[in-house]
Design an enzyme around this catalytic site. Structure first.
Site, mmCIF file in Angstrom:
data_model
loop_
_atom_site.group_PDB
_atom_site.id
_atom_site.type_symbol
_atom_site.label_atom_id
_atom_site.label_comp_id
_atom_site.label_asym_id
_atom_site.label_seq_id
_atom_site.Cartn_x
_atom_site.Cartn_y
_atom_site.Cartn_z
ATOM 1 C CG ASP A 1 -11.601 2.918 6.016
ATOM 2 O OD1 ASP A 1 -11.401 4.319 6.888
ATOM 3 O OD2 ASP A 1 -11.600 3.883 4.664
ATOM 4 C CE LYS B 1 -8.988 2.025 3.034
ATOM 5 N NZ LYS B 1 -9.058 2.868 2.541
ATOM 6 N NE ARG C 1 -10.347 10.591 9.416
ATOM 7 C CZ ARG C 1 -8.492 9.883 9.311
ATOM 8 N NH1 ARG C 1 -8.764 8.226 8.107
ATOM 9 N NH2 ARG C 1 -7.919 10.144 8.990
ATOM 10 C CG HIS D 1 -1.383 1.579 1.527
ATOM 11 N ND1 HIS D 1 -3.280 1.735 0.437
ATOM 12 C CD2 HIS D 1 -1.412 2.793 1.693
ATOM 13 C CE1 HIS D 1 -4.066 2.551 1.050
ATOM 14 N NE2 HIS D 1 -2.407 3.273 1.837
ATOM 15 C CB SER E 1 -8.457 4.563 7.114
ATOM 16 O OG SER E 1 -8.698 5.187 6.079
#
Lengths: 443, 443
Positions: free
Chosen positions: B163, B189, B170, B84, B185
């Site tokens: 999320d 995921k 947010r 990620h 977050s």
């Protein structure tokens, strides 16, 4: 909107001082919906944690005040002075104070709220008088102020709508505890009444919203500074709220005690606070220039019956039955009483009455409401037979419970017993009025 | 719910560490509606300002992960490792990395998002390939992972619904900037994908979400600590994001550059980051025990054509036209180009390319979206003819703009000119991979 809500929120989150246009955009957005509830609550939390400068708090107060109708009373020639208390248990000062200072020459255009939680509300107390209405239209309100120089009504929905929305949000988002937000909420509503000056009763102690003297003092200073900066002479008394004020708790019972006070037969602690606040109002309204003269005028109004007559006029003007002043049996009352006798081996002294616990027990009995939609029973309540410092002999009761049904009686008795502490030795009682907070120029 | 929302909010407001049951109640309330949006945003702001301990952040991550479906892939025997990136400009690493490590023996079950603002999204890039679908049902997904050991799809709505709701909130309440919230977050995921290990590319610099190396390092450490504490081997590379990565910005252009990379013809900076992340994945997946061996395997997969073949299989499996690999004209492309030539008197060096401004200019050109509902043009973008440190002669262009319509062309040219800085003297280029953050036991 020129300023995006998330940009305003980010600036307060990062500890910046908001610009006036940002504060204005927030309040306008609360009313228009341009600020969503979830954006308002994020900003409120940022304000709770990062604070606001006195200047920002003033802008917030003014923007909130201007979010709805502002009452103007140019036809009233008397000085228009109001009082606001941050709330306590047994606090029925408004009922005594308004007719008393009206009898001394002020005009009192008082808009009040209802009770919630452990503290009672002025409107609930007045409505214990059969027929008494706390709602009237603007024309009737102005007419009454001209004729009898006092009115005690609920705030109509078009006054400070921003506070209505924000207060509901703060209550469920843990954002009540903030001096700037409390100041703006209190002062926006009071300054929208069209007053010339304002006296604040800022209470501290375990029965008050502010538990410590330091917190109460900080709030009082902020309120006085903001009110003064907005061009309205403002002062505050810092008063102790550890035990209930006076001897009665419960709506009809507090009406009775208020009438007793106006008749010159009130308990010393309640009259101490009432006189101090009334004297402050007379000084701020410019009717007297020194406290001794103001106190003399107040005592004269009680002794002469002028204050009681003023209350009678208030009750009549607002549709209430004035015969209650002479016959308390015309007020809602309970058929049943229960005197609570502590288990004492020897003569003792009352060391402490926990005001908050007494207020909560009154709520449980039906005298107050735990939620805004709860129905209250005007007749029930407590008569404090003993207060802090009083001597109590074995077998003597310390409180009389006036109750309607027996469902919660045992639980109420237990709470009152737990909330009352005894000492074998005499107990010194601390003074109620701890300090006076006024703008530096006045002290 | 056992814990009232306002009580949980108040505890975080007052700086307390929430209990696990309070964190669970918050996440469950977000999904069920027991926490209203305005309560969630107040709590989010309190978390931004008061922080969360690593333990709390772990609880939040786990509660969010469990708020929806968790993919489990017991039938996959290869090590399942994903990567990620916190997002940068020109970052097409995923397109190269997934087929490359799949060719080396890993399984890559990658679920990605779309681009927003100045950074692009993996799904948008892949969808520039005609026919390529980033949506498939669970059965097809599992079949593809077993057959070709890689899949690149969008996250379905039933994965980490908490999320989805919190991120939307947010974004509009200025509560994005919080390391605990960012960690929860990202990790909730990724960990819901059913992976065995995770490699993170944490970017810092003016083109990244975290602008300073210190902030990037703090986020990387937190991500590694939480991922590891949840039982998944996790490491992070701290990489610089000052100028765009590689030479292409724009969806189809980035596909072309990715294919070039897989063919062994990629630009050095892009391959440096890609190799470093891939090596980390091979190590974490247990396929190699030292970096040199991992690097050798990766280079071999490129040189042998195995990585390119793996990408071809990915494109075919997801419905894309594999002929694009041999004929870039089959990708969306622009008929019009514009080469931007700076006004230089003498030979110079590129001192700085502002990645964020390049990304924003790409957005303006139509390559990215300013809001989630904007439509993007896969053909448009920039080809960086010069990068930081490169020499440029008078009359030479530094960037080629691929554009479809001329509406924004002038504005885009101006932005690129402002975003590009020249120096008369040679310029040193800083290394891209600054550090590796791994749990203490691995370092």
């Amino acid at each position: 909107m020129k300023c995006l809500p998330q940009e305003i929120i980010a600036r307060k989150r990062d500890g910046h001082t908001l610009r006036r246009e940002e504060v204005d955009a927030f309040v306008a957005g609360v009313v228009s919906g341009g600020f969503k509830d979830y954006q308002s609550s994020a900003l409120l939390m940022a304000i709770v944690l990062k604070g606001m400068t006195p200047e920002e708090t003033g802008w917030l107060t003014e923007a909130m005040m201007r979010s709805g109708r502002i009452v103007e009373l140019p036809e009233v020639t008397r000085p228009k002075v109001d009082k606001h208390s941050t709330g306590g248990v047994g606090d029925k000062v408004s009922l005594i104070l308004a007719p008393l200072v009206a009898a001394c020459g002020l005009c009192v255009p008082m808009m009040s709220g209802r009770g919630l939680g452990h503290t009672g509300g002025t409107l609930d107390k007045l409505e214990a008088i059969p027929g008494f209405s706390t709602q009237m239209d603007d024309a009737a309100y102005r007419k009454q102020l001209l004729e009898i120089h006092q009115a005690m009504i609920g705030q109509s929905a078009d006054i400070v709508p921003a506070d209505r929305k924000l207060y509901a949000l703060r209550d469920v988002t843990a954002t009540v505890e903030s001096i700037p937000l409390i100041c703006a909420s209190i002062l926006s509503k009071k300054l929208a009444e069209g007053i010339d000056a304002l006296v604040l009763d800022v209470k501290f102690g375990q029965g008050a919203f502010m538990s410590t003297e330091a917190d109460g003092r900080e709030l009082a200073k902020a309120l006085v500074a903001i009110g003064t900066s907005m061009g309205k002479p403002t002062s505050a008394l810092l008063t102790r709220m550890e035990q209930p004020l006076g001897r009665m708790i419960g709506n009809a019972l507090e009406v009775i005690e208020s009438i007793d006070c106006l008749r010159g037969e009130g308990p010393a602690d309640l009259m101490e606070v009432t006189y101090a606040l009334c004297a402050e109002m007379l000084l701020l309204g410019g009717l007297h220039t020194d406290k001794a003269a103001a106190m003399a005028a107040l005592k004269q109004a009680i002794d002469s019956g002028a204050a009681l007559a003023a209350f009678r006029r208030l009750v009549e003007a607002q549709g209430g039955d004035p015969r209650v002043l002479d016959d308390y049996q015309r007020l809602p009352h309970c058929q049943q009483h229960h005197d609570v006798v502590p288990d004492l081996d020897a003569a003792s002294y009352i060391a402490r009455l926990d005001a908050r616990a007494y207020g909560q027990a009154a709520c449980l009995l039906g005298a107050g409401r735990a939620s805004m939609d709860a129905v209250i029973d005007p007749a029930v309540g407590f008569e404090l037979l003993k207060k802090e410092g009083d001597r109590i002999e074995p077998g003597e009761a310390f409180v009389r419970i006036h109750y309607t049904n027996t469902d919660q009686l045992e639980a109420v008795i237990e709470r009152l017993q737990n909330a009352t502490h005894f000492s074998p030795k005499p107990v010194a009682v601390l003074p109620l009025v701890v300090d006076r907070i006024a703008p530096e120029i006045n002290t």
